[in-house]
Design a protein around this motif. Structure first.
Motif: not given
Ligand code: UD1
Length: 448
Positions: A179-182, A327, A111, A44, A142, A39-40
């Motif tokens: 920090f890391v954001s997917v 997850d 997404a 994308k 953000d 799915k994820n």
């Molecule tokens: C993706 C996955 C989700 C998974 C998550 C973490 C998809 C569609 N979803 O979600 O299934 O649980 O990765 O592996 O791929 N954050 C911020 N600001 C931002 C973005 C994120 O503060 O702009 C924080 C989030 O609240 C969280 C952390 O960063 O605490 C990580 O989130 P992130 O890796 O961004 O998750 P998603 O990409 O939304």
């Protein structure tokens, strides 16, 4: 934005067909189960297809609700999405008419925010709803917005919508995430592929789905490389072309079925399952004493000789890949209910992902919620059928696992959450010998 179509700021959500799962537990699952596409990754890839006007073709796409929502969202923009065969989708973004992603799409699926980067980079403007809007306030975007601003975009926020423009073209730069954001990483990659010049993204997410996205856009002609595990570099191009791609298998579904075998005392072969995408989850499973063997293109799990309480307790912490996936925290917790002793669970990524443990406790699990991020699980628990409620996708699938392991009948309300991310889940469990039905709410009279 003068030519943006008039629209409603607010939206009345479509009524959801309320369904329940009714599960009679206590039967070991046996047989072979095919693992669907991720799915994820798929969501994308669909977003990335809007970087070009040429046709892109995807195979191994999971037939799930989130893919349907993404398809509809793209079609509303004027993108042609064909579905010529099961699990095959073609996306052609030659005639994008509306650069507007409404609240309706965002409310259904976070997404949808993945359209920010590619539409902004290709068309120079987009209006996109804040997923979850102002109402929830959690899981902010953000980092995505800051990354676009770093690339030169101008973005204002009004009434729950981001109004983004890129005067001229986005410009390559260094994007430093705190920090890391997917999805933050993925949005930045997609925007930078059409930017002017060189972009460095750091720390970049290392999830296998990010690498699948990179593999696809390389076929589109993008110049993008992971130069270090946490660094991705991109040389922007003026145009990209259409490409074909097979979606990688779903590692979260894989983990779900590994636990299904473990907690029912069954024996499963997971066909097409990606052992090398499971990261720390495999170590966690190994430290509980469950044996999992990785083949070239499958995983075998045999828990037939594992008696009740034979698993070892294990302390776990979720983390970005290759750490234990958040997850996979819910299935891991179900496994730990069957361990002999106390395990500590630390959910380090999200603040609301342990709430579902309250439902698992109603089924007889020995759970203490310490705070939003910490819990203990003491086993082995004799799980028993109960009436429980699903709050989100991954917790939902894990309540099914608990119900399959439990004595008696469990009724699980909120079945629709599970269909967001799992293809044919009840069919797959039925084929392995489970007793599971999906019923309309109201036709679920049980004797549990
Ligand atoms: C993706 C996955 C989700 C998974 C998550 C973490 C998809 C569609 N979803 O979600 O299934 O649980 O990765 O592996 O791929 N954050 C911020 N600001 C931002 C973005 C994120 O503060 O702009 C924080 C989030 O609240 C969280 C952390 O960063 O605490 C990580 O989130 P992130 O890796 O961004 O998750 P998603 O990409 O939304």
């Amino acid at each position: 934005m003068a030519d943006a179509k008039p629209f409603q700021w607010e939206v009345t959500p479509e009524p959801i067909t309320k369904e329940v799962f009714r599960i009679e537990g206590g039967r070991p699952l046996n047989g072979t189960v095919p693992i669907s596409g991720s799915k994820n990754a798929a969501l994308k890839l669909f977003a990335a297809a809007t970087l070009t006007g040429e046709r892109c073709r995807f195979t191994n796409v999971p037939e799930i609700e989130d893919v349907r929502v993404m398809t509809e969202t793209l079609q509303d923009l004027g993108v042609v999405v064909d579905h010529p065969a099961p699990n095959v989708y073609e996306v052609a973004s030659g005639d994008v008419e509306w650069l507007f992603v409404p609240l309706e799409a965002a409310a259904k699926m976070r997404a949808s925010f993945m359209l920010l980067g590619p539409l902004l980079a290709r068309f120079g403007r987009v209006i996109i709803s804040n997923p979850g809007g102002d109402r929830i306030g959690r899981r902010p975007v953000d980092l995505h917005v800051d990354a676009m601003r770093t690339l030169g975009a101008e973005i204002s926020y009004r009434n729950g919508y981001y109004f983004a423009t890129a005067p001229g073209r986005l410009r390559g730069t260094e994007i430093r995430f705190p920090f890391v954001s997917v999805m933050g990483t993925e949005n930045a990659i997609l925007a930078a592929t059409l930017a002017d010049g060189h972009t460095v993204i750091r720390p970049a997410a290392q999830e296998p789905e990010v690498d699948d996205l990179i593999a696809f856009i390389q076929k589109m002609g993008a110049e993008v490389q992971r130069t270090y595990p946490d660094t991705i570099e991109i040389n922007g191009k003026r145009r990209l072309r259409g490409a074909d791609h097979r979606v990688i298998p779903d590692r979260i579904e894989t983990g779900t079925f590994i636990v299904a075998a473990a907690v029912t005392g069954g024996k499963l072969r997971l066909e097409g399952a990606p052992c090398d995408h499971l990261g720390r989850f495999l170590d966690v499973v190994a430290s509980t004493g469950l044996s999992v063997s990785c083949g070239k293109d499958s995983i075998d799990v045999d828990a037939t000789d594992v008696g009740p309480g034979a698993f070892r307790p294990t302390d776990v912490t979720t983390a970005p890949y290759p750490g234990l996936a958040t997850d996979l925290q819910p299935p891991t917790c179900v496994l730990l209910t069957q361990a002999n002793g106390t395990s500590r669970v630390h959910e380090a990524i999200f603040e609301d992902r342990l709430e579902w443990l309250g439902e698992l406790r109603r089924m007889g699990a020995g759970i203490t919620l310490l705070d939003d991020h910490h819990a203990t699980i003491t086993g082995p628990a004799r799980l028993r059928g109960a009436e429980v409620e699903i709050g989100d996708l991954r917790a939902g699938a894990s309540l099914i696992l608990a119900a399959l392991a439990a004595e008696g009948v469990t009724t699980i309300h909120g079945a629709h959450h599970v269909h967001r991310g799992y293809e044919n889940i009840e069919r797959k469990f039925l084929d392995l010998g489970a007793r599971i039905e999906r019923l309309a709410e109201g036709n679920d009279s049980t004797n549990s």
